[in-house]
Scaffold this motif. Structure first.
Motif, PDB file in Angstrom:
ATOM      1  N   VAL A   6       8.613  11.057  -1.735  1.00 46.36           N
ATOM      2  CA  VAL A   6       8.953   9.708  -2.186  1.00 46.36           C
ATOM      3  C   VAL A   6       8.731   8.728  -1.039  1.00 46.36           C
ATOM      4  CG1 VAL A   6      10.780   8.225  -3.092  1.00 46.36           C
ATOM      5  CG2 VAL A   6      10.695  10.638  -3.746  1.00 46.36           C
ATOM      6  N   HIS A   7       8.032   7.642  -1.341  1.00 49.04           N
ATOM      7  CA  HIS A   7       7.810   6.559  -0.385  1.00 49.04           C
ATOM      8  C   HIS A   7       8.571   5.344  -0.908  1.00 49.04           C
ATOM      9  CE1 HIS A   7       4.663   8.983   1.448  1.00 49.04           C
ATOM     10  NE2 HIS A   7       4.254   9.245   0.217  1.00 49.04           N
ATOM     11  N   VAL A   8       9.532   4.858  -0.129  1.00 50.09           N
ATOM     12  CA  VAL A   8      10.376   3.744  -0.555  1.00 50.09           C
ATOM     13  C   VAL A   8       9.881   2.452   0.074  1.00 50.09           C
ATOM     14  CG1 VAL A   8      12.727   2.825  -0.567  1.00 50.09           C
ATOM     15  CG2 VAL A   8      12.359   5.288  -0.806  1.00 50.09           C
ATOM     16  N   ASN A   9       9.809   1.401  -0.741  1.00 53.39           N
ATOM     17  CA  ASN A   9       9.426   0.080  -0.269  1.00 53.39           C
ATOM     18  C   ASN A   9      10.352  -0.913  -0.969  1.00 53.39           C
ATOM     19  OD1 ASN A   9       8.265  -2.378   0.318  1.00 53.39           O
ATOM     20  ND2 ASN A   9       6.184  -1.595   0.208  1.00 53.39           N
ATOM     21  N   GLY A  10      11.441  -1.268  -0.334  1.00 51.29           N
ATOM     22  CA  GLY A  10      12.410  -2.170  -0.944  1.00 51.29           C
ATOM     23  C   GLY A  10      13.030  -1.543  -2.173  1.00 51.29           C
ATOM     24  N   LEU A  11      12.918  -2.219  -3.319  1.00 53.36           N
ATOM     25  CA  LEU A  11      13.465  -1.703  -4.578  1.00 53.36           C
ATOM     26  C   LEU A  11      12.516  -0.737  -5.279  1.00 53.36           C
ATOM     27  CD1 LEU A  11      14.915  -5.033  -6.068  1.00 53.36           C
ATOM     28  CD2 LEU A  11      16.167  -3.200  -4.902  1.00 53.36           C
ATOM     29  N   ASN A  12      11.357  -0.502  -4.698  1.00 55.72           N
ATOM     30  CA  ASN A  12      10.324   0.301  -5.346  1.00 55.72           C
ATOM     31  C   ASN A  12      10.172   1.663  -4.670  1.00 55.72           C
ATOM     32  OD1 ASN A  12       9.784  -2.025  -6.911  1.00 55.72           O
ATOM     33  ND2 ASN A  12       8.442  -2.788  -5.294  1.00 55.72           N
ATOM     34  N   LYS A  13       9.767   2.648  -5.487  1.00 55.31           N
ATOM     35  CA  LYS A  13       9.510   3.996  -4.981  1.00 55.31           C
ATOM     36  C   LYS A  13       8.160   4.451  -5.506  1.00 55.31           C
ATOM     37  CE  LYS A  13      14.378   5.249  -5.072  1.00 55.31           C
ATOM     38  NZ  LYS A  13      15.387   6.061  -5.748  1.00 55.31           N
ATOM     39  N   GLY A  14       7.402   5.141  -4.668  1.00 59.50           N
ATOM     40  CA  GLY A  14       6.110   5.661  -5.081  1.00 59.50           C
ATOM     41  C   GLY A  14       5.993   7.136  -4.769  1.00 59.50           C
TER      42      GLY A  14
ATOM     43  N   THR B 268       5.022   5.342  -9.978  1.00 59.92           N
ATOM     44  CA  THR B 268       5.742   4.238  -9.355  1.00 59.92           C
ATOM     45  C   THR B 268       7.042   4.010 -10.099  1.00 59.92           C
ATOM     46  OG1 THR B 268       3.709   3.140  -8.629  1.00 59.92           O
ATOM     47  CG2 THR B 268       5.676   1.774  -8.771  1.00 59.92           C
ATOM     48  N   GLU B 269       8.111   3.833  -9.356  1.00 66.40           N
ATOM     49  CA  GLU B 269       9.377   3.341  -9.905  1.00 66.40           C
ATOM     50  C   GLU B 269       9.497   1.910  -9.409  1.00 66.40           C
ATOM     51  OE1 GLU B 269      13.976   4.005  -8.998  1.00 66.40           O
ATOM     52  OE2 GLU B 269      13.016   5.795  -9.856  1.00 66.40           O
ATOM     53  N   LEU B 270       9.378   0.975 -10.332  1.00 70.38           N
ATOM     54  CA  LEU B 270       9.355  -0.446 -10.018  1.00 70.38           C
ATOM     55  C   LEU B 270      10.731  -1.040 -10.281  1.00 70.38           C
ATOM     56  CD1 LEU B 270       7.186  -2.476  -9.103  1.00 70.38           C
ATOM     57  CD2 LEU B 270       6.720  -2.920 -11.521  1.00 70.38           C
ATOM     58  N   GLY B 271      11.312  -1.645  -9.268  1.00 66.07           N
ATOM     59  CA  GLY B 271      12.649  -2.226  -9.375  1.00 66.07           C
ATOM     60  C   GLY B 271      12.678  -3.423 -10.316  1.00 66.07           C
ATOM     61  N   PRO B 272      13.862  -3.791 -10.777  1.00 60.87           N
ATOM     62  CA  PRO B 272      14.019  -4.948 -11.659  1.00 60.87           C
ATOM     63  C   PRO B 272      13.410  -6.209 -11.034  1.00 60.87           C
ATOM     64  CG  PRO B 272      16.081  -3.744 -11.482  1.00 60.87           C
ATOM     65  CD  PRO B 272      15.144  -3.160 -10.463  1.00 60.87           C
ATOM     66  N   GLY B 273      12.613  -6.934 -11.818  1.00 57.94           N
ATOM     67  CA  GLY B 273      12.014  -8.175 -11.354  1.00 57.94           C
ATOM     68  C   GLY B 273      10.869  -8.008 -10.376  1.00 57.94           C
ATOM     69  N   GLN B 274      10.455  -6.776 -10.117  1.00 58.70           N
ATOM     70  CA  GLN B 274       9.430  -6.507  -9.105  1.00 58.70           C
ATOM     71  C   GLN B 274       8.040  -6.371  -9.722  1.00 58.70           C
ATOM     72  OE1 GLN B 274      10.297  -6.098  -5.568  1.00 58.70           O
ATOM     73  NE2 GLN B 274      11.977  -7.200  -6.561  1.00 58.70           N
TER      74      GLN B 274
ATOM     75  N   PRO C 241       0.797  -1.217   0.000  1.00 61.23           N
ATOM     76  CA  PRO C 241       0.000   0.000   0.000  1.00 61.23           C
ATOM     77  C   PRO C 241       0.830   1.267   0.000  1.00 61.23           C
ATOM     78  CG  PRO C 241      -0.176  -1.115   2.119  1.00 61.23           C
ATOM     79  CD  PRO C 241       0.586  -2.027   1.195  1.00 61.23           C
ATOM     80  N   ILE C 242       1.993   1.228   0.606  1.00 62.46           N
ATOM     81  CA  ILE C 242       2.797   2.444   0.611  1.00 62.46           C
ATOM     82  C   ILE C 242       3.287   2.775  -0.790  1.00 62.46           C
ATOM     83  CG2 ILE C 242       5.047   1.424   1.110  1.00 62.46           C
ATOM     84  CD1 ILE C 242       5.365   3.810   3.112  1.00 62.46           C
ATOM     85  N   LEU C 243       3.498   1.741  -1.606  1.00 64.92           N
ATOM     86  CA  LEU C 243       3.936   1.957  -2.982  1.00 64.92           C
ATOM     87  C   LEU C 243       2.845   2.654  -3.783  1.00 64.92           C
ATOM     88  CD1 LEU C 243       5.981   1.500  -5.227  1.00 64.92           C
ATOM     89  CD2 LEU C 243       4.932  -0.724  -5.613  1.00 64.92           C
ATOM     90  N   ALA C 244       1.627   2.305  -3.529  1.00 64.15           N
ATOM     91  CA  ALA C 244       0.523   2.890  -4.275  1.00 64.15           C
ATOM     92  C   ALA C 244       0.256   4.326  -3.863  1.00 64.15           C
ATOM     93  CB  ALA C 244      -0.736   2.057  -4.086  1.00 64.15           C
ATOM     94  N   CYS C 245       0.725   4.716  -2.684  1.00 65.05           N
ATOM     95  CA  CYS C 245       0.603   6.101  -2.230  1.00 65.05           C
ATOM     96  C   CYS C 245      -0.829   6.598  -2.316  1.00 65.05           C
ATOM     97  CB  CYS C 245       1.499   7.017  -3.050  1.00 65.05           C
ATOM     98  SG  CYS C 245       3.209   6.560  -3.048  1.00 65.05           S
ATOM     99  N   GLY C 246      -1.671   6.093  -1.488  1.00 60.30           N
ATOM    100  CA  GLY C 246      -3.053   6.542  -1.552  1.00 60.30           C
ATOM    101  C   GLY C 246      -3.822   5.752  -2.591  1.00 60.30           C
TER     102      GLY C 246
END
Length: 131
Positions: free
Chosen positions: A30-38, A57-63, A3-8
């Motif tokens: 920016v909300h960071v969740n592992g390799l992902n940013k929202g 969303t910035e989705l990390g490789p393989g995510q 949910p933090i990745l989706a940011c609302g």
């Protein structure tokens, strides 16, 4: 679900009318969740009362942001950079920069970054889930 990745996430019901505004990228928290940013952009109602939510969303490789799912509201994904495999009702299509995916209400969908570098995309969610 992240949910933090989706940011609302669009499941949250908008309660305020959206004013005319600009949203400089550098000003979005920016909300960071592992390799992902929202980055949440907006969540509210248009002047006609139509709910809309936008996030980046910035989705990390393989995510993937979350497992495949479906909901009443509709979504549009606009890919800025990288690549994303979008699956809608079991059919997977690889998107490249500039591509758009639209998910109508109640279609099973999900996406994943198959690349070796981050993918960045916008999501525009239309409508509510309680309708």
């Amino acid at each position: 679900m992240l949910p933090i990745l989706a940011c609302g996430k669009s499941g949250a019901q908008p309660t305020s009318l959206l004013p005319a505004a600009v949203f400089p990228y550098a000003d979005l928290p920016v909300h960071v969740n592992g390799l992902n940013k929202g980055r949440s952009v907006m969540n509210g109602q248009t002047h006609s009362g139509f709910p809309i939510e936008v996030h980046l969303t910035e989705l990390g490789p393989g995510q993937e942001p979350h497992p495949p799912h479906k909901h009443v509201h509709e979504e549009m994904l606009l890919l800025e950079r990288g690549m994303v495999d979008v699956t809608i009702d079991g059919k997977t299509t690889r998107l490249t920069p500039g591509s758009v995916a639209y998910v109508a209400s109640n279609h099973l969908h999900g996406w994943r970054n198959p690349g070796e570098s981050p993918a960045e995309y916008f999501v525009i969610a239309f409508g509510r889930d309680d309708a």
